[in-house]
Each structure stands twice: as C-alpha cells, then as structure tokens.
Design an enzyme around this catalytic site. Structure first.
Site, PDB file in Angstrom:
ATOM      1  N   ARG A  17       0.805  -1.225   0.000  1.00 48.58           N
ATOM      2  CA  ARG A  17       0.000   0.000   0.000  1.00 48.58           C
ATOM      3  C   ARG A  17       0.841   1.279   0.000  1.00 48.58           C
ATOM      4  O   ARG A  17       0.308   2.368  -0.213  1.00 48.58           O
ATOM      5  CB  ARG A  17      -0.959  -0.002   1.206  1.00 48.58           C
ATOM      6  CG  ARG A  17      -2.171  -0.885   0.957  1.00 48.58           C
ATOM      7  CD  ARG A  17      -3.182  -0.713   2.059  1.00 48.58           C
ATOM      8  NE  ARG A  17      -2.812  -1.487   3.240  1.00 48.58           N
ATOM      9  CZ  ARG A  17      -3.225  -1.197   4.476  1.00 48.58           C
ATOM     10  NH1 ARG A  17      -3.976  -0.142   4.691  1.00 48.58           N
ATOM     11  NH2 ARG A  17      -2.867  -1.953   5.490  1.00 48.58           N
ATOM     12  N   GLN A  78      14.132 -14.131   4.957  1.00 51.56           N
ATOM     13  CA  GLN A  78      12.946 -14.995   4.929  1.00 51.56           C
ATOM     14  C   GLN A  78      12.448 -15.010   3.487  1.00 51.56           C
ATOM     15  O   GLN A  78      11.866 -14.026   3.026  1.00 51.56           O
ATOM     16  CB  GLN A  78      11.857 -14.450   5.864  1.00 51.56           C
ATOM     17  CG  GLN A  78      10.631 -15.355   5.939  1.00 51.56           C
ATOM     18  CD  GLN A  78       9.385 -14.623   6.407  1.00 51.56           C
ATOM     19  OE1 GLN A  78       9.333 -13.401   6.394  1.00 51.56           O
ATOM     20  NE2 GLN A  78       8.373 -15.377   6.794  1.00 51.56           N
ATOM     21  N   THR A  84       4.057 -14.445   9.855  1.00 55.32           N
ATOM     22  CA  THR A  84       4.891 -13.887  10.925  1.00 55.32           C
ATOM     23  C   THR A  84       5.584 -14.978  11.749  1.00 55.32           C
ATOM     24  O   THR A  84       6.702 -14.789  12.223  1.00 55.32           O
ATOM     25  CB  THR A  84       4.045 -12.997  11.855  1.00 55.32           C
ATOM     26  OG1 THR A  84       2.883 -13.738  12.269  1.00 55.32           O
ATOM     27  CG2 THR A  84       3.571 -11.731  11.156  1.00 55.32           C
ATOM     28  N   ASP A 107       7.738  -1.835  11.033  1.00 52.66           N
ATOM     29  CA  ASP A 107       6.919  -0.714  10.551  1.00 52.66           C
ATOM     30  C   ASP A 107       6.107  -0.084  11.677  1.00 52.66           C
ATOM     31  O   ASP A 107       5.130   0.607  11.427  1.00 52.66           O
ATOM     32  CB  ASP A 107       6.004  -1.172   9.413  1.00 52.66           C
ATOM     33  CG  ASP A 107       5.048  -2.282   9.827  1.00 52.66           C
ATOM     34  OD1 ASP A 107       5.127  -2.739  10.978  1.00 52.66           O
ATOM     35  OD2 ASP A 107       4.218  -2.688   8.995  1.00 52.66           O
ATOM     36  N   GLU A 160      -6.880 -14.119  14.706  1.00 49.33           N
ATOM     37  CA  GLU A 160      -6.764 -13.127  13.634  1.00 49.33           C
ATOM     38  C   GLU A 160      -8.151 -12.693  13.169  1.00 49.33           C
ATOM     39  O   GLU A 160      -9.089 -13.505  13.158  1.00 49.33           O
ATOM     40  CB  GLU A 160      -5.976 -13.723  12.465  1.00 49.33           C
ATOM     41  CG  GLU A 160      -4.510 -13.930  12.780  1.00 49.33           C
ATOM     42  CD  GLU A 160      -3.839 -12.680  13.309  1.00 49.33           C
ATOM     43  OE1 GLU A 160      -3.871 -11.643  12.623  1.00 49.33           O
ATOM     44  OE2 GLU A 160      -3.313 -12.709  14.432  1.00 49.33           O
ATOM     45  N   TYR A 376      29.915  36.321  -2.453  1.00 47.09           N
ATOM     46  CA  TYR A 376      30.372  34.939  -2.288  1.00 47.09           C
ATOM     47  C   TYR A 376      31.736  34.920  -1.630  1.00 47.09           C
ATOM     48  O   TYR A 376      32.668  35.603  -2.084  1.00 47.09           O
ATOM     49  CB  TYR A 376      30.455  34.238  -3.660  1.00 47.09           C
ATOM     50  CG  TYR A 376      31.025  32.845  -3.565  1.00 47.09           C
ATOM     51  CD1 TYR A 376      30.438  31.882  -2.739  1.00 47.09           C
ATOM     52  CD2 TYR A 376      32.164  32.476  -4.277  1.00 47.09           C
ATOM     53  CE1 TYR A 376      30.974  30.608  -2.627  1.00 47.09           C
ATOM     54  CE2 TYR A 376      32.699  31.200  -4.183  1.00 47.09           C
ATOM     55  CZ  TYR A 376      32.099  30.267  -3.343  1.00 47.09           C
ATOM     56  OH  TYR A 376      32.627  29.000  -3.233  1.00 47.09           O
ATOM     57  N   ASN A 387      35.212  44.524   6.060  1.00 44.48           N
ATOM     58  CA  ASN A 387      33.925  44.833   5.450  1.00 44.48           C
ATOM     59  C   ASN A 387      33.994  44.405   3.988  1.00 44.48           C
ATOM     60  O   ASN A 387      34.843  44.892   3.233  1.00 44.48           O
ATOM     61  CB  ASN A 387      33.630  46.326   5.573  1.00 44.48           C
ATOM     62  CG  ASN A 387      32.156  46.583   5.310  1.00 44.48           C
ATOM     63  OD1 ASN A 387      31.630  46.175   4.285  1.00 44.48           O
ATOM     64  ND2 ASN A 387      31.502  47.241   6.244  1.00 44.48           N
ATOM     65  N   GLY A 433      35.987  49.665  -5.593  1.00 45.30           N
ATOM     66  CA  GLY A 433      34.846  48.970  -6.181  1.00 45.30           C
ATOM     67  C   GLY A 433      35.115  48.577  -7.625  1.00 45.30           C
ATOM     68  O   GLY A 433      35.802  49.292  -8.370  1.00 45.30           O
ATOM     69  N   ARG A 450      40.760  48.396 -12.446  1.00 42.40           N
ATOM     70  CA  ARG A 450      39.595  48.468 -13.332  1.00 42.40           C
ATOM     71  C   ARG A 450      39.889  49.517 -14.385  1.00 42.40           C
ATOM     72  O   ARG A 450      40.828  50.320 -14.229  1.00 42.40           O
ATOM     73  CB  ARG A 450      38.330  48.847 -12.557  1.00 42.40           C
ATOM     74  CG  ARG A 450      38.407  50.210 -11.908  1.00 42.40           C
ATOM     75  CD  ARG A 450      37.100  50.658 -11.284  1.00 42.40           C
ATOM     76  NE  ARG A 450      37.221  52.020 -10.796  1.00 42.40           N
ATOM     77  CZ  ARG A 450      36.981  52.400  -9.543  1.00 42.40           C
ATOM     78  NH1 ARG A 450      36.604  51.518  -8.646  1.00 42.40           N
ATOM     79  NH2 ARG A 450      37.130  53.666  -9.193  1.00 42.40           N
TER      80      ARG A 450
HETATM   81  C1  UD1 Z   1      -0.159  -9.061  12.722  1.00 44.09           C
HETATM   82  C2  UD1 Z   1      -0.693  -9.999  13.785  1.00 44.09           C
HETATM   83  C3  UD1 Z   1      -1.987  -9.434  14.359  1.00 44.09           C
HETATM   84  C4  UD1 Z   1      -1.734  -8.063  14.938  1.00 44.09           C
HETATM   85  C5  UD1 Z   1      -1.106  -7.149  13.878  1.00 44.09           C
HETATM   86  C6  UD1 Z   1      -0.678  -5.866  14.528  1.00 44.09           C
HETATM   87  C7  UD1 Z   1      -0.002 -12.201  13.030  1.00 44.09           C
HETATM   88  C8  UD1 Z   1      -0.442 -13.478  12.402  1.00 44.09           C
HETATM   89  N1  UD1 Z   1      -0.945 -11.292  13.185  1.00 44.09           N
HETATM   90  O1  UD1 Z   1      -1.097  -9.048  11.695  1.00 44.09           O
HETATM   91  O2  UD1 Z   1      -2.457 -10.272  15.365  1.00 44.09           O
HETATM   92  O3  UD1 Z   1      -2.940  -7.506  15.432  1.00 44.09           O
HETATM   93  O4  UD1 Z   1       0.059  -7.768  13.296  1.00 44.09           O
HETATM   94  O5  UD1 Z   1      -0.203  -4.999  13.557  1.00 44.09           O
HETATM   95  O6  UD1 Z   1       1.128 -12.081  13.400  1.00 44.09           O
HETATM   96  N2  UD1 Z   1       6.183 -10.098   8.121  1.00 44.09           N
HETATM   97  C9  UD1 Z   1       7.315 -10.805   7.783  1.00 44.09           C
HETATM   98  N3  UD1 Z   1       7.179 -11.982   7.125  1.00 44.09           N
HETATM   99  C10 UD1 Z   1       5.973 -12.501   6.809  1.00 44.09           C
HETATM  100  C11 UD1 Z   1       4.814 -11.778   7.156  1.00 44.09           C
HETATM  101  C12 UD1 Z   1       4.955 -10.583   7.820  1.00 44.09           C
HETATM  102  O7  UD1 Z   1       8.440 -10.370   8.069  1.00 44.09           O
HETATM  103  O8  UD1 Z   1       5.953 -13.583   6.212  1.00 44.09           O
HETATM  104  C13 UD1 Z   1       6.343  -8.835   8.849  1.00 44.09           C
HETATM  105  C14 UD1 Z   1       5.741  -7.657   8.122  1.00 44.09           C
HETATM  106  O9  UD1 Z   1       6.718  -7.014   7.310  1.00 44.09           O
HETATM  107  C15 UD1 Z   1       5.310  -6.750   9.268  1.00 44.09           C
HETATM  108  C16 UD1 Z   1       4.998  -7.723  10.386  1.00 44.09           C
HETATM  109  O10 UD1 Z   1       5.640  -8.927  10.056  1.00 44.09           O
HETATM  110  O11 UD1 Z   1       6.348  -5.918   9.699  1.00 44.09           O
HETATM  111  C17 UD1 Z   1       3.491  -7.956  10.568  1.00 44.09           C
HETATM  112  O12 UD1 Z   1       2.982  -8.480   9.381  1.00 44.09           O
HETATM  113  P1  UD1 Z   1       1.561  -8.068   8.836  1.00 44.09           P
HETATM  114  O13 UD1 Z   1       1.330  -8.756   7.544  1.00 44.09           O
HETATM  115  O14 UD1 Z   1       1.390  -6.604   8.899  1.00 44.09           O
HETATM  116  O15 UD1 Z   1       0.639  -8.772   9.934  1.00 44.09           O
HETATM  117  P2  UD1 Z   1      -0.860  -8.453  10.202  1.00 44.09           P
HETATM  118  O16 UD1 Z   1      -1.698  -9.251   9.288  1.00 44.09           O
HETATM  119  O17 UD1 Z   1      -1.073  -6.988  10.258  1.00 44.09           O
HETATM  120 MG    MG Z   2       0.036  -5.237   9.691  1.00 49.21          MG
END
Ligand code: UD1
Ligand code: MG
Length: 469
Positions: A17, A78, A84, A107, A160, A376, A387, A433, A450
């Site tokens: 986004r 990863q 997550t 973030d 979730e 300058y 001056n 000058g 000059r």
């Molecule tokens: C996650 C939580 C949710 C919480 C929310 C808060 C999980 C399953 N859910 O949801 O409960 O309320 O955050 O903001 O954890 N990321 C990775 N690798 C991945 C997926 C995500 O590094 O494979 C990182 C993303 O870059 C981000 C963070 O993990 O920084 C959270 O991922 P995001 O997809 O925003 O999770 P949400 O669905 O918002």
């Molecule tokens: Mg999120």
C-alpha cells in the site's frame, strides 16, 4: 534487566500500500528509516543483539540500516514470506538459548521504551508476555485477544480478524504485534505452528494457544497509547505518524524551555539541542545534528542542518545552512540572513554579519567581519572587522583546483570586486569597487584594478534613421 535481551525485528513484508519502489521499512519518519527507529529503541533497552528479518527488498533494507554503537545487528532472510511465525522461525538458528527474545515490527516506529520495559518485566525471563492495545474502539483487521470468562480473565489465544467469529470480532482488545518470551520456550512453541487458517500462513500469534495448551500462563501488558503501536502501511499513515512524531519532539523541546511559535510547524529530522531562551519561528526544518546556544533566535522558514549556532546569534528568515560533514559554526552574537546560505566549513566568529543573498563556503570569518549583500566567500580566511562589499566574490576555482583567498584584518573590499585566488589582501587595505585583484596587495594600500573613467564632452548619441515611407 537481569537477563540478556535479543530483539527480532520483522521487516520482510512487502508494504504494497505504500506504492513505492522503496521497501516500506526504509521510508523515513523524523529523518530516520522506520526500522531504524525500532533498532535504536532496542539499543536504548540495552539489548544484546538485534536480528532483522528481511525479505522484500532485502539488499536495500540491509544496506539502509545501521548498527547502534553498543548492540550487534544481524540480518536473516525470509524467502518466501509464509507468515509472521515463519519469519521468526528463520531467526531461531541465530538466537541464543540463554536470552529473552523481544519481537518488534519494523513498521511500528514509535514503540516506547517504557512500555517495552514493562513488557520485559512481565516476561521476567520465564513467561510468554504480549503487548495488547485497548482504546475501546474498532479493532478491525487486528488479531483479537481472547480471554477466559473466569475472574482471572487469563489470555487464551489471539485470533486473527479473518479467522474470528462475530463475538470475537466485537472484542476491542487487540494484539500489537509485540511479544517477549524466553528463547528456549519460544523455540519450542514455534515448532508447533501450522498454516491451517484462512490465510494459509504460519501465524506467530498461534504460539499463545500452544502455550496455554501446555498449561502455561500467558501474561499481557496493555497500552492505550495508539501512537506507540501505530503501524505504517500507506503514505497517509506515514504522514499522520510524522506529525505525531514531530509533536513529541516539539513537546520535549518546550518542556526544556524552548519557545516555538507553533509546535505544529516544526520539523526536526535528526537531533536538535537547544540552550536556554531559544526562540524558533514557524516552518523551520532541522536536519542532522544542530545545536542552538542560549538566546539564539531562528526566524521563519529556515532550513538548518549539521550546525552549531552559538549564544545570542540570530538567524533571520529564509536562511539555508547545511554543514554536511564539515559542519557550520556561527559565533556568538552573529547575525545571519535573511536569505543567506552557509555551506560546509563556514566558520563565523563573534558578531559576524552575513546578509541577504550572501553565500559562504569553507571560509573562516573572524570577529566583527561583515558581508551584508549579494556576495560569495569560498575558501577564504577573513580577518577581524573586514567589510566585504556588495556583489564581491572570491574566484576560488581555476577550473581544476581550488585556491585560498586571505583578507587580513580591517580590510575594506568595495562593491563588485573579484578576488582571484590565490591572493592576499594586506591588513587595513582598501580594494576599490569593481576591481579584479590578481596580485597580493600591500597592507594599508588602496588597490584599484579596473578601466579608468574617461569623459568625452558633448557626446552625441547615435540617432534613429528615418524609415522610407
Ligand atoms: C499481525 C498480527 C496481528 C496483529 C497485527 C498488529 C499475526 C499473524 N498477526 O497481523 O495479530 O494484530 O500484526 O499490527 O502475526 N512479516 C514478515 N514476514 C511474513 C509476514 C509478515 O516479516 O511472512 C512482517 C511484516 O513485514 C510486518 C509484520 O511482520 O512488519 C506484521 O505483518 P503483517 O502482515 O502486517 O501482519 P498483520 O496481518 O497486520
Ligand atoms: Mg500489519
């Protein structure tokens, strides 16, 4: 904290986004990358190490983040991103068993040190502890904290949003994305994760239900500060958080006594240190490290970066100062601007005056020197009380090399002069000058270089020829 803390920062997600080529966690808030705020916060907690999980734009992210002085920084990739829980699983091989793992989001930049300390105390080296949020409002999109109906209201699970039923969706307490657990416990819980959910992802949040199934008590610390748990997903959210971040900086400055004409019109994209009785007018931007001494006044619409402004100096409106790596120094009681430009290596002594449309680069001006209009000074050493006239310049560059101009004390340089470096104007001398000075001048001498003025009496101007009809 009596136990070592290793921080895991999740930063592998795409950030669709943001609609940007730049990975989300490298977008800037208060002049620093989002994930850098998180890393720096970990350092303030005296974490032993920080492990950043990268994926989308991994190379850029790894190059764009800096290790704090006292905390080791490592990156783990990863690929692909399967959720997550899968993200944290990638860090398992580099996490020592004797520590507590604190999981943060790359973030969520304004997470507070005090809140994390409270969370670590709840973890206490032995428990799974999570940070929940309850502002009483809508929690759409977030994982809900499902608690027991018993009096103890113990945490049962995080569900979730996409997997939640109607009743669960009405819960206003949600998971912030931050948790802490002893490394050994976390590692064992991560082994149990599956992806049998609506998103086919390995959810980190499922560690809660697995811990509860083992009879463990999961502790929760709750915050109602929406700003510290706010994530950045879009340019709108980034801009909103920028204002919140700037307001915090402004509040700290005002609490220390700095007078801001309008705290909503201040931008600090680095570190601003103010002495007593500093006044800052509207729309000023500070970058890098800037120090303002006691009684300094900064007029409206100034941009000041990497500079030290000493006691009582006044920076008039629309002045641009950037010391970059060399720095800029403005001495006590100096007056700069309006519309002045100070570049790297500008070093102004006490009571120096730099006026409108004057540019100074890599030059030292001793006490009381003045260059008030349209001038300058580059690679110059300017003595006391000099001056320097309107429209005069140092010609410091011969097309290949830079040379110095030395203007000794009490020299008066007239208007519209060119001082061709290397050249020295002797002490107390005067430059007429319009002169182009290519040779050193003697102390006390008047130097004029000059065309001489000539007068032709009764000069007839050419007249227009009559056009044929
Ligand atoms: C996650 C939580 C949710 C919480 C929310 C808060 C999980 C399953 N859910 O949801 O409960 O309320 O955050 O903001 O954890 N990321 C990775 N690798 C991945 C997926 C995500 O590094 O494979 C990182 C993303 O870059 C981000 C963070 O993990 O920084 C959270 O991922 P995001 O997809 O925003 O999770 P949400 O669905 O918002
Ligand atoms: Mg999120």
């Amino acid at each position: 904290m009596s136990f070592p803390v290793d921080v895991v920062v999740m930063a592998a997600g795409k950030g669709t986004r943001m609609k940007s080529q730049r990975p989300k966690v490298l977008h800037r808030l208060g002049g620093r990358a989002l994930a850098q705020h998180v890393i720096d916060c970990a350092a303030r907690l005296s974490a032993r190490s920080v492990v950043v999980i990268t994926g989308h734009g991994a190379e850029q992210v790894e190059a764009g983040l800096q290790a704090p002085a006292t905390t080791a920084l490592r990156f783990v990739r990863q690929e692909p991103q399967l959720g997550t829980g899968h993200a944290v699983q990638q860090a398992v091989p580099v996490l020592a068993d004797d520590g507590v793992v604190l999981i943060l989001n790359g973030d969520v930049p304004l997470i507070g040190q005090a809140t994390l300390e409270t969370l670590l105390q709840a973890c206490d080296g032995q428990h799974l502890a999570l940070l929940s949020v309850d502002t009483g409002g809508d929690a759409t999109g977030y994982g809900r904290i499902v608690r027991s109906v018993d009096a103890d209201r113990s945490v049962h699970a995080i569900v979730e949003h996409k997997d939640a039923n109607e009743a669960q969706r009405r819960i206003t307490e949600w998971y912030s994305g931050v948790m802490a657990a002893p490394a050994s416990l976390l590692k064992s819980l991560l082994k149990d994760l599956t992806n049998d959910n609506s998103q086919r992802e390995y959810y980190l949040t499922d560690v809660v239900k697995h811990a509860v199934a083992q009879g463990l008590v999961v502790r929760a610390v709750t915050t109602c500060d929406a700003v510290e748990v706010a994530g950045v997903n879009s340019p709108v959210q980034l801009a909103e958080l920028e204002r919140a971040c700037q307001r915090r900086v402004a509040d700290v400055l005002m609490e220390q006594g700095t007078r801001l004409a309008d705290p909503a019109r201040l931008d600090v994209r680095g570190e601003l240190v103010c002495g007593q009785d500093v006044e800052i007018d509207v729309n000023c931007v500070f970058e890098g490290r800037v120090q303002l001494g006691d009684g300094v006044r900064v007029g409206a619409n100034c941009v000041i970066a990497n500079a030290v402004i000493e006691t009582g100096a006044v920076i008039h409106p629309f002045t641009h100062i950037d010391g970059e790596k060399l720095g800029v120094k403005v001495g006590p009681g100096a007056l700069v601007g309006p519309f002045a430009r100070l570049r790297p290596g500008a070093d102004l002594g006490a009571e120096v005056h730099i006026g409108n449309f004057v540019e100074v680069k890599n030059s030292t001006l001793a006490a009381g020197a003045k260059a008030n209009h349209l001038a300058y000074l580059g690679d110059a050493t300017v003595g006391e009380r000099v001056n320097y006239g309107a429209g005069s310049i140092t010609a410091n560059y011969d097309g290949a090399n830079k040379h110095r101009t030395v203007i000794e004390a009490d020299v008066h340089v007239g208007s519209n002069c060119v001082l061709v470096a290397p050249v020295t104007i002797g002490a107390g001398g005067t430059v007429g000058g319009g002169s182009t000075i290519t040779k050193d001048t003697a102390p006390g001498a008047l130097s004029v270089a000059r065309g001489k003025q000539v007068a032709i009496a009764n000069w007839q101007r050419p007249r227009k020829k009559k056009q044929a009809p």
